[in-house]
Scaffold this motif. Sequence first.
Motif, PDB file in Angstrom:
ATOM      1  N   VAL A 154       0.856  -1.185   0.000  1.00  0.00           N
ATOM      2  CA  VAL A 154       0.000   0.000   0.000  1.00  0.00           C
ATOM      3  C   VAL A 154       0.893   1.236   0.000  1.00  0.00           C
ATOM      4  N   PRO A 155       0.391   2.332  -0.504  1.00  0.00           N
ATOM      5  CA  PRO A 155       1.190   3.560  -0.446  1.00  0.00           C
ATOM      6  C   PRO A 155       1.533   3.887   1.013  1.00  0.00           C
ATOM      7  N   ARG A 156       2.752   4.331   1.228  1.00  0.00           N
ATOM      8  CA  ARG A 156       3.250   4.607   2.583  1.00  0.00           C
ATOM      9  C   ARG A 156       2.313   5.521   3.365  1.00  0.00           C
ATOM     10  N   ASP A 157       1.764   6.515   2.702  1.00  0.00           N
ATOM     11  CA  ASP A 157       0.912   7.461   3.419  1.00  0.00           C
ATOM     12  C   ASP A 157      -0.502   6.936   3.663  1.00  0.00           C
ATOM     13  N   GLN A 158      -0.770   5.688   3.248  1.00  0.00           N
ATOM     14  CA  GLN A 158      -2.086   5.099   3.447  1.00  0.00           C
ATOM     15  C   GLN A 158      -2.041   3.831   4.297  1.00  0.00           C
ATOM     16  N   VAL A 159      -0.935   3.593   4.980  1.00  0.00           N
ATOM     17  CA  VAL A 159      -0.803   2.397   5.821  1.00  0.00           C
ATOM     18  C   VAL A 159      -1.762   2.524   7.008  1.00  0.00           C
ATOM     19  N   PRO A 160      -2.650   1.547   7.183  1.00  0.00           N
ATOM     20  CA  PRO A 160      -3.579   1.603   8.314  1.00  0.00           C
ATOM     21  C   PRO A 160      -2.830   1.514   9.645  1.00  0.00           C
ATOM     22  N   ALA A 161      -3.384   2.116  10.660  1.00  0.00           N
ATOM     23  CA  ALA A 161      -2.751   2.131  11.983  1.00  0.00           C
ATOM     24  C   ALA A 161      -2.553   0.724  12.537  1.00  0.00           C
ATOM     25  N   ALA A 162      -3.445  -0.196  12.223  1.00  0.00           N
ATOM     26  CA  ALA A 162      -3.356  -1.562  12.748  1.00  0.00           C
ATOM     27  C   ALA A 162      -2.414  -2.452  11.941  1.00  0.00           C
ATOM     28  N   ALA A 163      -1.825  -1.928  10.880  1.00  0.00           N
ATOM     29  CA  ALA A 163      -0.954  -2.733  10.015  1.00  0.00           C
ATOM     30  C   ALA A 163       0.349  -3.095  10.722  1.00  0.00           C
ATOM     31  N   LEU A 164       0.850  -4.271  10.414  1.00  0.00           N
ATOM     32  CA  LEU A 164       2.186  -4.705  10.839  1.00  0.00           C
ATOM     33  C   LEU A 164       3.103  -4.414   9.654  1.00  0.00           C
ATOM     34  N   VAL A 165       4.067  -3.543   9.848  1.00  0.00           N
ATOM     35  CA  VAL A 165       4.910  -3.077   8.745  1.00  0.00           C
ATOM     36  C   VAL A 165       6.287  -3.718   8.821  1.00  0.00           C
ATOM     37  N   ILE A 166       6.717  -4.291   7.694  1.00  0.00           N
ATOM     38  CA  ILE A 166       8.055  -4.858   7.584  1.00  0.00           C
ATOM     39  C   ILE A 166       8.955  -3.771   7.017  1.00  0.00           C
ATOM     40  N   ASP A 167      10.005  -3.446   7.730  1.00  0.00           N
ATOM     41  CA  ASP A 167      10.922  -2.395   7.315  1.00  0.00           C
ATOM     42  C   ASP A 167      11.851  -2.872   6.212  1.00  0.00           C
ATOM     43  N   ALA A 168      12.193  -1.969   5.317  1.00  0.00           N
ATOM     44  CA  ALA A 168      13.179  -2.253   4.280  1.00  0.00           C
ATOM     45  C   ALA A 168      14.553  -2.360   4.935  1.00  0.00           C
ATOM     46  N   PRO A 169      15.428  -3.189   4.399  1.00  0.00           N
ATOM     47  CA  PRO A 169      16.784  -3.260   4.970  1.00  0.00           C
ATOM     48  C   PRO A 169      17.518  -1.933   4.771  1.00  0.00           C
ATOM     49  N   ALA A 170      18.466  -1.691   5.639  1.00  0.00           N
ATOM     50  CA  ALA A 170      19.273  -0.472   5.546  1.00  0.00           C
ATOM     51  C   ALA A 170      20.113  -0.533   4.274  1.00  0.00           C
ATOM     52  N   PRO A 171      20.305   0.603   3.608  1.00  0.00           N
ATOM     53  CA  PRO A 171      21.139   0.605   2.403  1.00  0.00           C
ATOM     54  C   PRO A 171      22.561   0.182   2.723  1.00  0.00           C
ATOM     55  N   ARG A 172      23.167  -0.498   1.789  1.00  0.00           N
ATOM     56  CA  ARG A 172      24.562  -0.918   1.970  1.00  0.00           C
ATOM     57  C   ARG A 172      25.482   0.270   1.748  1.00  0.00           C
ATOM     58  N   ALA A 173      26.509   0.312   2.531  1.00  0.00           N
ATOM     59  CA  ALA A 173      27.457   1.438   2.400  1.00  0.00           C
ATOM     60  C   ALA A 173      28.499   1.169   1.350  1.00  0.00           C
TER      61      ALA A 173
END
Length: 80
Positions: free
Chosen positions: A61-80
């Motif tokens: 879903v678009p980031r600005d439309q994530v429901p409050a009850a959603a469980l969000v999986i974070d993207a991995p940190a960018p590699r340096a």
Amino acid sequence: MKAYDTVRAAAADAGLSLSELSRSLGRPSNYVANGAARGSTPQADTLAAMLEPCGYVLAAVPRDQVPAAALVIDAPAPRA
């Protein structure tokens, strides 16, 4: 939150142990726990299958439309 953290949270919300969740997938009782212990990341279809018995779906879903009850999986940190 990482993928298996999400699975743990969804299972807890559904009142399922990881063993019960594994068995509901037709897998050995240690299937989910072993994947989490290895630190692996499940493929999207496998993750969707793990979430389904917990009453959750995997969705984009678009980031600005994530429901409050959603469980969000974070993207991995960018590699340096």
